[in-house]
Scaffold this motif. Sequence first.
Motif, mmCIF file in Angstrom:
data_model
loop_
_atom_site.group_PDB
_atom_site.id
_atom_site.type_symbol
_atom_site.label_atom_id
_atom_site.label_comp_id
_atom_site.label_asym_id
_atom_site.label_seq_id
_atom_site.Cartn_x
_atom_site.Cartn_y
_atom_site.Cartn_z
ATOM 1 N N VAL A 26 -92.621 -23.511 34.986
ATOM 2 C CA VAL A 26 -91.698 -23.839 33.899
ATOM 3 C C VAL A 26 -91.533 -25.352 33.869
ATOM 4 C CG1 VAL A 26 -89.398 -23.494 32.937
ATOM 5 C CG2 VAL A 26 -90.504 -21.640 34.226
ATOM 6 N N PHE A 40 -81.209 -22.406 32.127
ATOM 7 C CA PHE A 40 -82.477 -22.052 31.493
ATOM 8 C C PHE A 40 -83.294 -21.132 32.393
ATOM 9 C CE2 PHE A 40 -81.971 -25.913 28.747
ATOM 10 C CZ PHE A 40 -82.187 -25.291 27.526
ATOM 11 N N SER A 75 -92.987 -31.985 21.799
ATOM 12 C CA SER A 75 -93.790 -30.893 22.356
ATOM 13 C C SER A 75 -95.281 -31.147 22.198
ATOM 14 C CB SER A 75 -93.406 -29.561 21.695
ATOM 15 O OG SER A 75 -93.607 -29.619 20.300
ATOM 16 N N ILE A 92 -94.748 -22.226 30.982
ATOM 17 C CA ILE A 92 -93.640 -22.168 30.035
ATOM 18 C C ILE A 92 -93.095 -23.583 29.871
ATOM 19 C CG2 ILE A 92 -91.335 -21.236 29.580
ATOM 20 C CD1 ILE A 92 -92.069 -18.859 31.377
ATOM 21 N N VAL A 94 -90.063 -25.974 28.224
ATOM 22 C CA VAL A 94 -88.706 -26.019 27.681
ATOM 23 C C VAL A 94 -88.519 -27.381 27.031
ATOM 24 C CG1 VAL A 94 -86.251 -25.717 28.185
ATOM 25 C CG2 VAL A 94 -87.968 -24.537 29.594
ATOM 26 N N ASP A 95 -88.275 -27.402 25.713
ATOM 27 C CA ASP A 95 -88.129 -28.673 25.010
ATOM 28 C C ASP A 95 -86.746 -28.785 24.385
ATOM 29 O OD1 ASP A 95 -88.341 -26.859 22.948
ATOM 30 O OD2 ASP A 95 -90.017 -27.848 21.945
ATOM 31 N N SER A 98 -85.286 -25.889 22.552
ATOM 32 C CA SER A 98 -84.798 -24.782 23.372
ATOM 33 C C SER A 98 -83.277 -24.805 23.486
ATOM 34 C CB SER A 98 -85.422 -24.846 24.769
ATOM 35 O OG SER A 98 -86.831 -24.867 24.713
ATOM 36 N N VAL A 104 -88.619 -20.971 23.892
ATOM 37 C CA VAL A 104 -89.475 -21.799 24.730
ATOM 38 C C VAL A 104 -90.910 -21.654 24.232
ATOM 39 C CG1 VAL A 104 -88.028 -21.697 26.800
ATOM 40 C CG2 VAL A 104 -89.717 -19.897 26.399
ATOM 41 N N ARG A 120 -94.221 -19.827 20.420
ATOM 42 C CA ARG A 120 -92.807 -20.102 20.693
ATOM 43 C C ARG A 120 -92.080 -18.767 20.660
ATOM 44 N NH1 ARG A 120 -89.216 -24.247 20.942
ATOM 45 N NH2 ARG A 120 -90.735 -25.808 20.267
ATOM 46 N N ILE A 123 -86.286 -17.036 24.749
ATOM 47 C CA ILE A 123 -86.332 -17.372 26.161
ATOM 48 C C ILE A 123 -86.266 -16.143 27.058
ATOM 49 C CG2 ILE A 123 -83.828 -17.741 26.395
ATOM 50 C CD1 ILE A 123 -84.563 -20.178 28.188
#
Length: 356
Positions: A26, A40, A75, A92, A94-95, A98, A104, A120, A123
Amino acid sequence: MPQIPVWQLPEFEDRSDSSEEPAWLVVFLFPTEDEERDQFMQQLITIDQDWPYRPEGSPRRLLQVPWLMDTSVSSSIICSIVKRAETSESMIFVDEQSRTDNSVILVHYDESEDAFQTVRAPINRANMLLVAAAGEDICIDGLVSLPENPEEGVLITQRNKCSSEESIFILESMTGDEIQKIETALLAKGLHDDFFTWVDVSSKLESPDMEGLIAYFESEENEFRTPPSYFLAVDREAVRITNLPAEKQKRECPIILASKDGGRLSFGDELGDTHSRINLGYGFQALGIEEAINASVNLSVGNMDFEELAPGPEYVYWLGYQAWVDQNLDDYEDGEKSFDCAWVPGQGRIDVESYE
């Protein structure tokens, strides 16, 4: 969004020979505090109970790679991270988005197509979607498009001859005679004259030291050049000692040895195995001439680690990591902070200490 050189991105270990079931990495693309990051991760090991036609199987453990730079990125950087990863396992991301919609980005390597699939996803469905994709039960491709070229948000750098591993950087202005004296001293200790290249950057540095050199590496002039993994350097102190009469030289001419490995921060799992790393900057130490020569040879062939060759180094960091270093590194080195953990479905976060 800022442009990030590719050599500042996370690197990942090849864990293909691990006896453990593969875990999903992640990767965060924006700075987070521990509490937010934990939230998260907890969501990623929590299954959506209202998910109709949920895939069969069990969610997998997760390994986190925090974003330690002081700014977030687009991203679009995912393409570059995936291409340079030494693993074909799913990941994975996470931006910033998110935070607003609890989604995600999933990246899965499809062996049959020899290509990466991306999507996408919510989550709390991400983990099981990757499980299903790994079992070839579903194809996750098509719901999000990642750019083929990484121009937005990241710079692909190319190595320049001027920054090879055999470089000796001149940090402060020196005369030809002074450089000759240092070169003669190096040759007398066994360094071959075809092993290194003198690179005079003294007129381009804001300060004639390692801080000035790393700032020069990050300048626009060098944005398409990859800084060396290790190098030697000489400063005014080397000249001062070299210019002294032999009978007054109480110590050998100091040569600075620097290595990215000295500034490396590694992340591990609850078993103590390393899964990824970030080069925050350089470790460096002034050594005697013979020590410096032997150290550079050992680094060039991979015989020894920088920590073995320079037991008492100083550090200098890339600008984007400096804020994190100032706030966190002391705690991390003292063991109060640790990224050596895993997130296990049904158990939550497992740290090295609690596992032992």
